[in-house]
Design an enzyme around this catalytic site. Sequence first.
Site, PDB file in Angstrom:
ATOM      1  N   ASP A  40      29.140 -51.632  15.091  1.00 56.63           N
ATOM      2  CA  ASP A  40      27.815 -52.015  14.630  1.00 56.63           C
ATOM      3  C   ASP A  40      27.706 -51.896  13.110  1.00 56.63           C
ATOM      4  OD1 ASP A  40      25.111 -52.383  14.250  1.00 56.63           O
ATOM      5  OD2 ASP A  40      24.493 -51.071  15.890  1.00 56.63           O
ATOM      6  N   HIS A  80      25.003 -51.816  11.383  1.00 56.12           N
ATOM      7  CA  HIS A  80      23.671 -51.355  10.990  1.00 56.12           C
ATOM      8  C   HIS A  80      23.634 -49.896  10.533  1.00 56.12           C
ATOM      9  CE1 HIS A  80      23.026 -54.909  13.497  1.00 56.12           C
ATOM     10  NE2 HIS A  80      21.935 -55.095  12.761  1.00 56.12           N
ATOM     11  N   CYS A 104      23.560 -58.358   8.439  1.00 52.86           N
ATOM     12  CA  CYS A 104      24.467 -57.877   9.492  1.00 52.86           C
ATOM     13  C   CYS A 104      25.415 -58.963  10.017  1.00 52.86           C
ATOM     14  CB  CYS A 104      23.691 -57.232  10.638  1.00 52.86           C
ATOM     15  SG  CYS A 104      22.501 -58.287  11.451  1.00 52.86           S
TER      16      CYS A 104
END
Length: 397
Positions: A280, A282, A105
Amino acid sequence: MDIRLCPNVKVKDDVTVKTKQFVSDWLLTMDEIIAACMTYEGALSEPEDFPKSEEPVWILGRRYSTQTDLAQLRADVQSRLWLTYRRNFAQIGDSNFTSDKGWGCMLRCGQMVLAEALVRRHLGRDWVWTASTADKTYLRILSMFEDHRSATFSLHIMAQLGVDEGKPIGEWYGPNTVAQVIRKLTPFDEWNNFSVNVSLDNILIMDEIKCSCQTEGERSWRPLLLFIPLRLGLSEMNPIYYSGIKKCFKMPQSLGLIGGKPNHASYFIGFMGDEIVYVDPHTTQDSGSVDKKTTEAEVELDKSYHCSFAQRMPLEHLDPSLALCFYCGTEKEYDDLCNRMRQELIDSEKTPLFELVSTRPDYMKDDNSTEGATGMCMELEDHHFESEDDEEFEVLQ
């Protein structure tokens, strides 16, 4: 870690998904849960990315009102390149990794900063992406982040550079490490000719950075990509720095910041009140090539590089280890950035985020350990971030 899901998503026997333990018991993966959130009727009909408020929203130097500019605000967010976990790509080096889920990430966040710098350089801050966008320059930029060894800024290349500096593939990176890897990678990118500076030791030396951007023998300017890694607290963010962080997002040269929560990196692009706005990485998506964007599959893959809605979290939840990011396409923009930093971050703050000096201080001149103040050395150090062993359970809507 806690888990945040669509509040009304229901699964077997009408039981609402609430806890990580439930996820473990039912063996649901993060991607299955996200799919459930996306397909649940009405789950995303009224997104709460930017609730109507008197508070303005600042996104990478632009000011918006949620009452009058919501469409433009969302278009601005969606136009940023969204680099997420990918799967089913060619294995990285000699490893068995064909996905970066659970460990990549922060590398993806570094890619997003690079992508924003490329967009700023070639398409400008006013550029807006739509599903029909097929501009050759945009597609060239996007191709530089594909998941294979030939792409200039691919996860494969970045992870391999980390290996050369003692970071095994699959190991989690911190913000300073990613900044240093990017600094080491960009000389191979002749198209953009970036000067990447990583200002260490909480000090920014203005003349040395300017010198690195000026081509020897002439006054032409190499576009500056500046990282300022900081640690703004011990285990928690010190509130005294909130004001300075917000001011950074207001600067037109801002590329945001990379950081997040422990074990959970995100790309932060602005703020609203006391909440910080981020995209994000993720979400795990299939790897592939958009190429010339002529087929239906390529059009759909292109959409996967653009997040429809941003997310927000309180500033107090931000990990104290982070890196501020800035882009200066011209010398004039750099001089303006230094003036803004002096006036808004140094002179008007009781506790500045960092120190700003015209020339290298005497106490640093004979100290080889501080060569990194302008990114001249490769020191892979990360302060607080650790591994992402439990990250597969962390799902954000």
